[in-house]
Scaffold this active site. Structure first.
Site, PDB file in Angstrom:
ATOM      1  N   SER A  71     -49.059   9.875  17.781  1.00  0.00           N
ATOM      2  CA  SER A  71     -49.524   8.794  18.639  1.00  0.00           C
ATOM      3  C   SER A  71     -49.947   9.378  19.984  1.00  0.00           C
ATOM      4  O   SER A  71     -50.867  10.183  20.050  1.00  0.00           O
ATOM      5  CB  SER A  71     -48.443   7.720  18.781  1.00  0.00           C
ATOM      6  OG  SER A  71     -48.959   6.561  19.392  1.00  0.00           O
ATOM      7  N   ASP A  90     -54.484  -2.505  -5.408  1.00  0.00           N
ATOM      8  CA  ASP A  90     -53.437  -1.561  -5.789  1.00  0.00           C
ATOM      9  C   ASP A  90     -53.877  -0.617  -6.901  1.00  0.00           C
ATOM     10  O   ASP A  90     -53.551   0.573  -6.910  1.00  0.00           O
ATOM     11  CB  ASP A  90     -52.190  -2.343  -6.227  1.00  0.00           C
ATOM     12  CG  ASP A  90     -50.954  -1.469  -6.323  1.00  0.00           C
ATOM     13  OD1 ASP A  90     -51.085  -0.242  -6.232  1.00  0.00           O
ATOM     14  OD2 ASP A  90     -49.850  -2.013  -6.477  1.00  0.00           O
ATOM     15  N   ASP A 135     -56.419   3.370  -7.372  1.00  0.00           N
ATOM     16  CA  ASP A 135     -56.100   4.789  -7.505  1.00  0.00           C
ATOM     17  C   ASP A 135     -55.558   5.127  -8.893  1.00  0.00           C
ATOM     18  O   ASP A 135     -55.105   6.234  -9.143  1.00  0.00           O
ATOM     19  CB  ASP A 135     -55.106   5.232  -6.430  1.00  0.00           C
ATOM     20  CG  ASP A 135     -53.803   4.436  -6.472  1.00  0.00           C
ATOM     21  OD1 ASP A 135     -53.665   3.572  -7.359  1.00  0.00           O
ATOM     22  OD2 ASP A 135     -52.933   4.685  -5.623  1.00  0.00           O
ATOM     23  N   VAL A 192     -52.976   3.568 -10.487  1.00  0.00           N
ATOM     24  CA  VAL A 192     -51.575   3.244 -10.739  1.00  0.00           C
ATOM     25  C   VAL A 192     -51.168   2.037  -9.909  1.00  0.00           C
ATOM     26  O   VAL A 192     -51.551   1.909  -8.745  1.00  0.00           O
ATOM     27  CB  VAL A 192     -50.663   4.456 -10.435  1.00  0.00           C
ATOM     28  CG1 VAL A 192     -50.809   4.895  -8.997  1.00  0.00           C
ATOM     29  CG2 VAL A 192     -49.213   4.143 -10.753  1.00  0.00           C
ATOM     30  N   ASP A 209     -48.477   0.498  -7.971  1.00  0.00           N
ATOM     31  CA  ASP A 209     -47.200   0.901  -7.385  1.00  0.00           C
ATOM     32  C   ASP A 209     -46.942   0.304  -6.001  1.00  0.00           C
ATOM     33  O   ASP A 209     -46.005   0.685  -5.312  1.00  0.00           O
ATOM     34  CB  ASP A 209     -47.126   2.425  -7.280  1.00  0.00           C
ATOM     35  CG  ASP A 209     -48.302   3.026  -6.504  1.00  0.00           C
ATOM     36  OD1 ASP A 209     -49.094   2.246  -5.924  1.00  0.00           O
ATOM     37  OD2 ASP A 209     -48.437   4.255  -6.476  1.00  0.00           O
ATOM     38  N   ASP A 267     -51.857   2.105   9.319  1.00  0.00           N
ATOM     39  CA  ASP A 267     -51.476   2.123  10.731  1.00  0.00           C
ATOM     40  C   ASP A 267     -52.024   0.866  11.420  1.00  0.00           C
ATOM     41  O   ASP A 267     -53.239   0.669  11.486  1.00  0.00           O
ATOM     42  CB  ASP A 267     -52.043   3.368  11.406  1.00  0.00           C
ATOM     43  CG  ASP A 267     -51.469   3.613  12.791  1.00  0.00           C
ATOM     44  OD1 ASP A 267     -51.113   2.635  13.479  1.00  0.00           O
ATOM     45  OD2 ASP A 267     -51.378   4.777  13.201  1.00  0.00           O
ATOM     46  N   HIS A 322     -47.571   3.390  11.381  1.00  0.00           N
ATOM     47  CA  HIS A 322     -47.811   4.213  12.567  1.00  0.00           C
ATOM     48  C   HIS A 322     -46.749   5.302  12.703  1.00  0.00           C
ATOM     49  O   HIS A 322     -45.581   5.013  12.964  1.00  0.00           O
ATOM     50  CB  HIS A 322     -47.828   3.326  13.815  1.00  0.00           C
ATOM     51  CG  HIS A 322     -48.219   4.066  15.055  1.00  0.00           C
ATOM     52  ND1 HIS A 322     -49.434   4.695  15.188  1.00  0.00           N
ATOM     53  CD2 HIS A 322     -47.549   4.302  16.220  1.00  0.00           C
ATOM     54  CE1 HIS A 322     -49.503   5.266  16.373  1.00  0.00           C
ATOM     55  NE2 HIS A 322     -48.384   5.045  17.012  1.00  0.00           N
TER      56      HIS A 322
END
Length: 516
Positions: free
Chosen positions: A183, A250, A253, A255, A257, A406, A442
């Site tokens: 940060s 979801d 990618d 999968v 999860d 974030d 974050h």
């Protein structure tokens, strides 16, 4: 009295010579038999550390710059000779604090517990000083000296101090010097690489607050949208929108999860959810149009009246109730809850008036404030110079991760900076790598992929030439099962291929994996 205790004396440690500064006070303290557990949420870029019965010497330096009255405090923590690993670690700050606040000192203890000599500075910002007293000399006038110290000058001072103190104390220079921050601390790390390339051999600069003058005004955009609508959605509505976005994307990618890795392919319009039944405490309410407008605004980021984007928004799977939402009373009446960093920056740095009423802003005023922030402060604290040639030429290395969810600093900012560096130098991966962490908020969060080995990976890169092809990480799903994954260097991403999650530039999902 042993040799270490004897050396831990103000009489034995010469005062450092700091460019354009005078040391006003030097204090030395011996700490013995210290034990503490330092969690990774405090010691970001590292794993947790059990510090057990360690002793160390603290050298505190207070100094002033020529023709300035602000006192800057810097501390160097020195482990015993048998514990020192020959390395130095600088630790960055967070928020509007440069360093040496409570959590930062716990991180310094974590560093000492791992054998590092540690350094941090307050950049001249007193711990209990409010933002108005720090930024303003008086209404209408920003203290630019303090802002310059905070932005860059004292960061190099701290590097000069630690070199002098370490060499005086141990009788030799550290073998290698590293910087670790997230940060604000991530911004500090990038500033050191850009302006002071000789200060550190390796830098971990995670979720860096670069483009400072932009992101602080952009951070008020969602609240501004609520003010313009005169409608402040409930937490449950915004949480529902985020949950629906995660559920919809979801599988991208390969999968299912609970973590969205391919955020770029997640195309969601919150307005399509208007009217949906939203669980809200003990009742169910229809999703409001205002909640959808606010979510879309947060995702897109600030725009002009002509629809031109001023800055990046957060990802569609970021937690919208984390930092910029609304407060609702039991009777359902909601009010705005602005991000303090953004609201204070606008009031103090731009309007230069602590009493400025943010709710009076029109869109034209907002755009004007955004542009003024960039014009006035980019050169001081922008920290987005893509020319890292001097740092790379001297053999320096940088690693950075940024959570894809974030809610405070959009990960797109780090990506765009990395792309700018790449455009200037196509060999960038030989000294600088960025890792986008799926599901991570974050700096650190309980959910998502947190790369706890990134600092150790940096050390291996600097000292052994072992560039990390990926970062190891793990997360625990909703059922309590732990999963090991890798985080890939941008622009690569991990996509399930039927056997595992290799890093690849190919976006194609080769095989869907059953729900975990």
């Amino acid at each position: 009295m042993d040799a270490f205790t004897t050396r831990c004396s103000g009489l034995r440690i010469p005062r450092p010579s700091i460019p354009n500064a005078t040391v006003e006070l030097q204090r030395v303290h011996l700490h013995t038999g210290v034990s503490a557990y330092i969690p990774e949420s405090i010691y970001v870029n590292h794993g947790p550390v059990n510090v057990t019965d360690v002793s160390y010497c603290v050298v505190s330096i207070s100094y002033t710059h020529t023709h300035r009255i602000e006192v800057v405090n810097t501390e160097v923590w020195l482990p015993t000779d048998d514990m020192w690993n020959g390395r130095m670690m600088g630790l960055g700050g967070g928020g509007f604090y440069c360093g040496l606040f409570f959590e930062n000192k716990r991180a310094m203890l974590g560093a000492v517990g791992e054998g590092y000599a540690a350094v941090s500075t307050d950049c001249g910002r007193r711990l209990r000083e409010d933002n108005a007293d720090w930024l303003l000399d008086r209404p209408g006038k920003v203290n630019l000296h303090r802002l310059e110290d905070f932005a860059s000058v004292t960061l190099n001072d701290a590097a000069v101090i630690r070199k002098s103190v370490v060499e005086s104390f141990y009788g030799r220079k550290p073998d290698h010097s590293y910087f670790s921050g997230c940060s604000q601390g991530g911004r500090q790390g990038m500033m050191l690489a850009q302006r002071y390339p000789d200060a550190y051999d390796g830098i971990v600069a995670s979720a860096p607050a670069i483009n400072w003058a932009e992101i602080l005004v952009a951070g008020y955009w969602t609240q501004f949208t609520m003010n313009q609508l005169d409608s402040y959605p409930r937490y449950c509505e915004l949480d529902y929108i985020t949950n629906m976005a995660i559920e919809s994307c979801d599988d991208l990618d390969g999968v299912h999860d609970g973590i969205v890795s391919d955020v770029d392919a997640c195309d969601i319009d919150a307005l399509a959810m208007v009217g949906a039944d939203v669980p809200c405490g003990e009742e169910t309410v229809p999703l409001s149009t205002s909640a959808a407008i606010v979510a879309n605004a947060a995702w897109r980021g600030p725009t002009t009246k002509d629809g031109v984007n001023l800055s990046a928004g957060v990802s569609v799977v970021s937690n919208l109730t984390n930092d910029f939402s609304s407060q609702c009373s039991p009777n359902g009446i909601c009010s705005g809850l602005p991000v303090i960093y953004s609201s204070d920056w606008i009031r103090l740095a731009i309007e230069k008036d602590a009493r400025f009423d943010l709710k009076t802003m029109t869109l034209d005023m907002y755009v004007k404030i955004f542009n003024e922030s960039v014009e006035e402060y980019k050169s001081i604290i922008g920290t987005d110079n893509p020319d890292l040639s001097k740092f790379s030429q001297r053999g320096g290395k940088i690693l950075s991760f940024h959570g894809l969810v974030d809610p405070m600093i959009p990960s797109t900012n780090t990506r765009r900076y990395y792309e700018a560096v790449t455009e200037m130098d196509p060999t960038v991966q030989s000294y600088y790598r960025v890792f986008e962490a799926p599901g991570l908020g974050h700096c650190w969060s309980q959910s998502g992929l947190y790369p706890s080995t990134i600092f150790d990976d940096l050390v291996a890169w600097v000292e052994k030439g072992q560039a990390p092809p990926s970062l190891l990480a793990s997360f625990t799903d909703a059922t309590g099962v732990k999963h090991d994954r890798v985080i890939c260097p941008y622009p690569e991403r991990a996509i399930y291929n039927g056997h595992g999650f290799p890093c690849s530039l190919d976006r194609l999902v080769l095989q869907q994996r059953p729900d975990l």
